[in-house]
Design a protein around this motif. Structure first.
Motif, short mmCIF file in Angstrom:
data_model
loop_
_atom_site.label_atom_id
_atom_site.label_comp_id
_atom_site.label_asym_id
_atom_site.label_seq_id
_atom_site.Cartn_x
_atom_site.Cartn_y
_atom_site.Cartn_z
N ILE A 185 -10.04 71.81 -18.67
CA ILE A 185 -10.27 71.70 -17.04
C ILE A 185 -9.77 73.23 -16.18
O ILE A 185 -10.87 72.65 -15.03
N LYS A 186 -8.86 73.71 -16.56
CA LYS A 186 -9.05 74.77 -15.55
C LYS A 186 -9.59 74.98 -16.08
O LYS A 186 -10.31 76.00 -14.44
N GLU A 187 -10.76 75.57 -16.57
CA GLU A 187 -11.97 76.65 -16.66
C GLU A 187 -13.12 75.17 -15.51
O GLU A 187 -13.90 76.21 -15.35
N ILE A 188 -13.29 74.64 -15.45
CA ILE A 188 -13.94 73.91 -15.12
C ILE A 188 -13.61 73.61 -13.44
O ILE A 188 -14.46 73.53 -13.32
N ASN A 192 -16.52 77.19 -14.69
CA ASN A 192 -17.55 77.10 -15.62
C ASN A 192 -17.09 76.01 -16.31
O ASN A 192 -17.10 75.40 -17.10
N TYR A 193 -18.80 75.79 -15.70
CA TYR A 193 -19.15 74.01 -17.17
C TYR A 193 -19.60 74.61 -18.00
O TYR A 193 -20.61 73.56 -18.97
N THR A 216 -19.65 68.25 -18.70
CA THR A 216 -19.59 69.75 -18.95
C THR A 216 -20.96 69.97 -17.91
O THR A 216 -21.64 70.39 -17.42
N ALA A 217 -22.37 69.02 -19.24
CA ALA A 217 -23.47 69.21 -19.28
C ALA A 217 -23.84 68.68 -17.67
O ALA A 217 -24.97 69.98 -17.04
N GLU A 218 -23.43 67.47 -17.60
CA GLU A 218 -24.01 67.36 -16.46
C GLU A 218 -23.98 67.83 -15.09
O GLU A 218 -24.12 67.99 -14.40
#
Length: 586
Positions: A185-188, A192-193, A216-218
């Motif tokens: 989630i931190k990466e999101i 960073n998707y 993440t793909a969406e």
């Protein structure tokens, strides 16, 4: 295995360990209790019996009386049934023989003294046998306690090691996947998707990981088209603002114009195309209306503007623009907060409502004024009807006339209140300020309702110092407020109760209060008491006013730069208060 099943097994295991340790503890506690009871059961009663026999010999003269003999025989018989130690039976037999010599009628004094000595010797022997037994059994019990404590400590140590191992290892079943989710989630949050999660198994974490990967793909798709959508939404919002009938002005945190619709441009005579981006603080120096709008703070008073070829009224609303603020730190997670990004000023045209309100007020004032004359005429006619020279009325007619008189009085009071309200609403309220003694105003108001109080046998009490600072007020209006408070207090007070009027000095103000001891007012109604036409819901017996008295009282007191409020609680009565500033010497 599902997470729920893992948790059930883990907590079930903890439950079994706790039951095991509790069972061992209860078992050894019960064993200690049984051994302690044995000491009391076997030996304490014998010591009690011998003590009572010794007391009989000490407290009664020789030869023993029949009552003393009966008491001694009873204790001796009980001791004979409670032989528990080796040698105790032989000592009891010797005790009985010695007691038989003591009670022999033919025994000489020397024989009696010898029997007493033998009895005391045998009692001491029985005591020693039982005391030694108590010490011996106590040693056995102490050994059992130490053994039980050792077993309990051993069981506690085993349980502690098991629970410690469980606490260290079991949370990893849940915490480790959650940590991976947190990192992802931190990466999101750092946009960073392309982040992916992989979990083996068929539990909820695996299902959640699959959903996370879909998300993440969406998000990756959304990011590519986000800019175009934002631009489209911006144009849509600008179109909505432009079409609104209210004047809308938007400023950013640097006090620069963000948006300025057509209606605002017409009111301020400014070109909306050229004003966007300019500094409002500079432009306000050249535009009086803009200067007034930016200076206004939260007030309900409408702004009068000449618009549409007439004087128009606008209500100003000022709102903060709050936008999300993303603070990125390398070590901590991204935190979303809100920060002020400017202000929005909205001018709502309320001219139509203002005109309707003025028309309503003028209509009420006109009708009330016209009603006062016929109502006064009716009251005069009723007064003439009471004169027996006109004619004598029967009791039924007198009762009807009395009802008419009461209704006329109520109508006259309502019309007077409506006229006062019309003066306040139209801004024509005239106050005659003079310096006055607050105590005299209170006495004047109390005298005005004294007859009403005597009708219900209610005591009026004034609490006040003789010398108080003067206040600069309209005496009639201030006394009217106090009379209104007193009338309400008398109406809602029980027969033979008390109403307290208090006048005190509080800092630089004089505080008036009227306290009754009725049933009180619920908290949900207290905030609305000073609204026009509002009446507290009752059982219908006291609902005879117009709901204007307190509203007019509030207008009068605030017009004199005072404050008005109420304090009440169910079952404790009500206290209506207002304060007025002390008059200055200037």
């Amino acid at each position: 295995m599902k997470i729920k099943t893992k948790l059930r097994l883990g907590f079930g295991f903890l439950f079994v360990v706790i039951l095991f340790f509790g069972g061992i503890s209860l078992y050894y506690m019960n064993e200690i209790s049984i051994r302690s009871k044995v000491i009391l059961k076997d030996n304490y009663e014998t010591l009690n019996f011998t003590s009572k026999m010794r007391s009989i010999l000490d407290e009664h003269p020789l030869p023993l009386s029949d009552q003393a003999r009966e008491l001694f025989n009873r204790q001796l018989a009980l001791e004979g049934k409670n032989i528990t130690e080796a040698g105790e039976g032989k000592a009891v037999v010797a005790l009985k023989l010695a007691y038989a010599k003591l009670t022999d009628p033919s025994a000489t004094p020397a024989a009696i003294q010898e029997a007493i000595a033998k009895i005391r010797w045998q009692l001491k022997l029985i005591d020693d046998l039982n005391m030694n037994a108590i010490v011996r059994k106590n040693d056995v019990a102490q050994a059992a306690i130490e053994r039980a404590a050792m077993y309990v400590i051993f069981a506690a140590s085993i349980c502690f090691l098991i629970l410690f191992s469980f606490i260290v290892n079991f949370p990893g079943f849940v915490a480790n996947p959650l940590r991976e989710f947190s990192d992802a989630i931190k990466e999101i949050s750092r946009k960073n998707y392309k982040q992916k999660l992989e979990f083996k198994g068929s539990d909820e974490f695996s299902e959640l990981a699959a959903s996370f990967n879909v998300m993440t793909a969406e998000l990756n798709k959304w990011e590519s088209s986000n800019l175009a959508k934002i631009q489209s939404e911006k144009l849509r919002i600008e179109a909505i603002i432009e079409q609104m009938q209210d004047a809308i002005i938007g400023l950013n945190e640097q006090q620069e114009f963000l948006f300025f619709n057509k209606v605002a441009g017409q009111l301020m005579n400014l070109d909306q195309q050229n004003i966007i981006g300019q500094n409002a603080m500079e432009l306000r120096k050249k535009n009086d209306l803009l200067n007034r709008i930016l200076q206004e703070t939260g007030t309900d008073k409408p702004i009068k503007i000449y618009a549409d070829h007439k004087e128009s009224y606008f209500q100003l609303e000022r709102r903060e623009i709050i936008v999300p603020n993303y603070d990125d730190n390398a070590d901590n997670a991204t935190v979303q907060t809100g920060k002020a990004a400017g202000q929005v000023y909205i001018l709502k045209n309320i001219t139509q409502f203002k005109e309707l309100d003025e028309a309503k007020t003028n209509f009420i004032a006109t009708v009330s004024h016209e009603l006062k004359t016929p109502i006064s005429s009716i009251k005069m006619s009723l007064k003439l009807m009471d004169d027996e020279r006109v004619g004598i009325m029967n009791p039924e007619q007198k009762e009807l006339v009395q009802h008419i008189r009461e209704d006329c009085g109520r109508l006259l009071k309502i019309t007077s209140e409506l006229l006062d309200l019309a003066q306040v609403e139209t801004g024509n309220l005239q106050l005659n300020f003079v310096k006055s003694d607050p105590r005299k105003i209170a006495i004047y108001a109390m005298d005005a309702v004294r007859f009403q109080a005597e009708q219900k046998s209610i005591e009026l009490e004034l609490i006040s110092k003789n010398k108080l600072p003067q206040i600069n007020v309209d005496i009639e209006k201030t006394a009217w407020v106090l009379v209104n408070f007193l009338s309400n207090a008398l109406r809602y007070s029980a027969v033979k109760s008390k109403v307290i009027v208090q006048v005190i000095e509080n800092n630089d103000t004089i505080e008036f209060s009227v306290r009754d001891f009725g049933k009180g007012i619920e908290e949900q109604y207290q905030k609305r008491l000073f609204e026009k036409y509002f009446q507290v819901p009752t059982d219908g017996n006291n609902k005879s006013g117009s709901g204007l008295g307190l509203a007019i009282s509030k207008d009068f007191i605030e017009a004199e730069s005072g404050k008005i409020w109420v304090e009440s609680a169910i079952g404790e009565g009500s206290k209506f208060c207002f304060s007025l500033p002390v008059a200055t010497n200037a």
